[in-house]
Design a protein around this motif. Structure first.
Motif: not given
Length: 329
Positions: A35-38, A41-44, A61-66, A90-99
């Motif tokens: 997760v590319p955010f802290a 947050g909502p993405s986390d 097991t599926v691990i989440v790594d911020n 990667l789990v990413h939001h709309i930011g992938l398209a706007t970056a």
């Protein structure tokens, strides 16, 4: 020479067979969702709910790594450079398209450096304001903004955040320039909005609903084409911004799942099947809907549909961001 060619063909066939057999066992160890955010947050939150739902169909097991920083680009770059074996996603939001429009240089190519696995959800935003605002609906708010001569403070959670993007679209739709106030995250921005230090914020419903329920902010409209079916908004019916006088206004913050470019097709198929199964999990659906999120069930759940959607979003937001002049270094 003929014998050499025959031996090479046999060796190649054996290698292909071995490779298929090896990937047929995928996954045989834990899978990591970056997760590319802290954390917090909502993405986390979305990633952690998804990780739990993926555990059963993957049998691991599926691990989440911020990996936070630079508007999500650091975490995205980490996955783009990861070994393409399906174990780092990667789990990413709309930011992938706007970056690409927000940043002059990116350490990855959005369309070329990822394998698209499917969209997860759509998250509408709500336009909220401090409780001391004289306006009580969008019509009154528009009049107040027009009379404020650019002195309206519009908070956001930082460049590239959902609130930043929604705010850009709002100013574009209202044809009014506001003073944008970027914060280092949603929490401090929301704190100042509640405290009356800023006037408005266009924030993801996931974060805004608790504040609306507590009557700590005023709500002026929903950014999606449909109203939110949430108790907090059902008590006082809140129109969509399109209904309230901004025709065509539609901003949703979506999340998708990605793998590094070059991940074997067998692994991609396994991951997409697991994602489809996870998004049918009753517990996941219940948790997502409680936050105002809508699980994706359309063509965007397929890799090709997901990629086509992101490409269209890139084109859409490039013009909005260009018109605003708000970019990052």
């Amino acid at each position: 020479m003929k014998n050499l060619k025959r031996h090479l063909l046999i060796a190649g066939a054996c290698l292909v067979a071995w490779t298929h057999a090896a990937w047929a066992q995928f996954p045989d160890k834990p899978v990591t969702l970056v997760v590319p955010f802290a954390a917090g947050g909502p993405s986390d939150k979305i990633a952690r709910d998804l990780a739990e739902a993926l555990r059963k169909p993957l049998g691991q097991t599926v691990i989440v790594d911020n990996t936070a920083g630079a508007g999500g680009t650091i975490g995205a770059a980490r996955v783009a450079r990861a070994k393409p074996d399906g174990y780092t996603l990667l789990v990413h939001h709309i930011g992938l398209a706007t970056a690409p429009a927000l940043y002059k240089k990116l350490p990855y190519n959005t369309l070329a450096d990822f394998e698209y696995l499917g969209l997860i959800n759509d998250a509408p935003s709500v336009l909220i304001g401090r409780t001391t605002l004289a306006a009580n609906n969008l019509g009154e708010l528009r009049k107040w903004i027009a009379e404020s001569d650019g002195r309206v403070n519009l908070a956001n959670a930082g460049v590239g955040s959902a609130s930043h993007l929604c705010g850009l679209m709002l100013q574009n739709a209202l044809k009014s320039k506001m003073t944008t106030v970027p914060y280092k995250g949603t929490a401090p921005a929301m704190t100042d909005l509640i405290g009356g230090q800023v006037d408005l914020m266009c924030e993801q419903a996931t974060n805004a609903v608790p504040q609306i329920e507590g009557k700590k902010v005023k709500v002026f409209g929903v950014s999606s084409t449909d109203r939110l079916a949430l108790p907090a908004l059902a008590q006082t019916p809140t129109p969509t911004l399109a209904e309230a006088g901004l025709p065509g206004f539609n901003v949703t913050v979506w999340h998708g799942l990605y793998a590094p470019r070059g991940t074997p097709p067998e692994v991609l198929a396994r991951l997409n099947a697991a994602l489809r199964a996870a998004l049918k999990d009753p517990d996941l659906i219940k948790r997502q809907e409680a936050l105002g999120l809508r699980i994706v069930t359309d063509a965007r759940l397929a890799p090709s549909g997901h990629k086509a959607f992101v490409q269209a979003e890139m084109e859409r937001w490039t013009q909005v961001i260009k018109d605003s002049g708000e970019t990052a270094e």
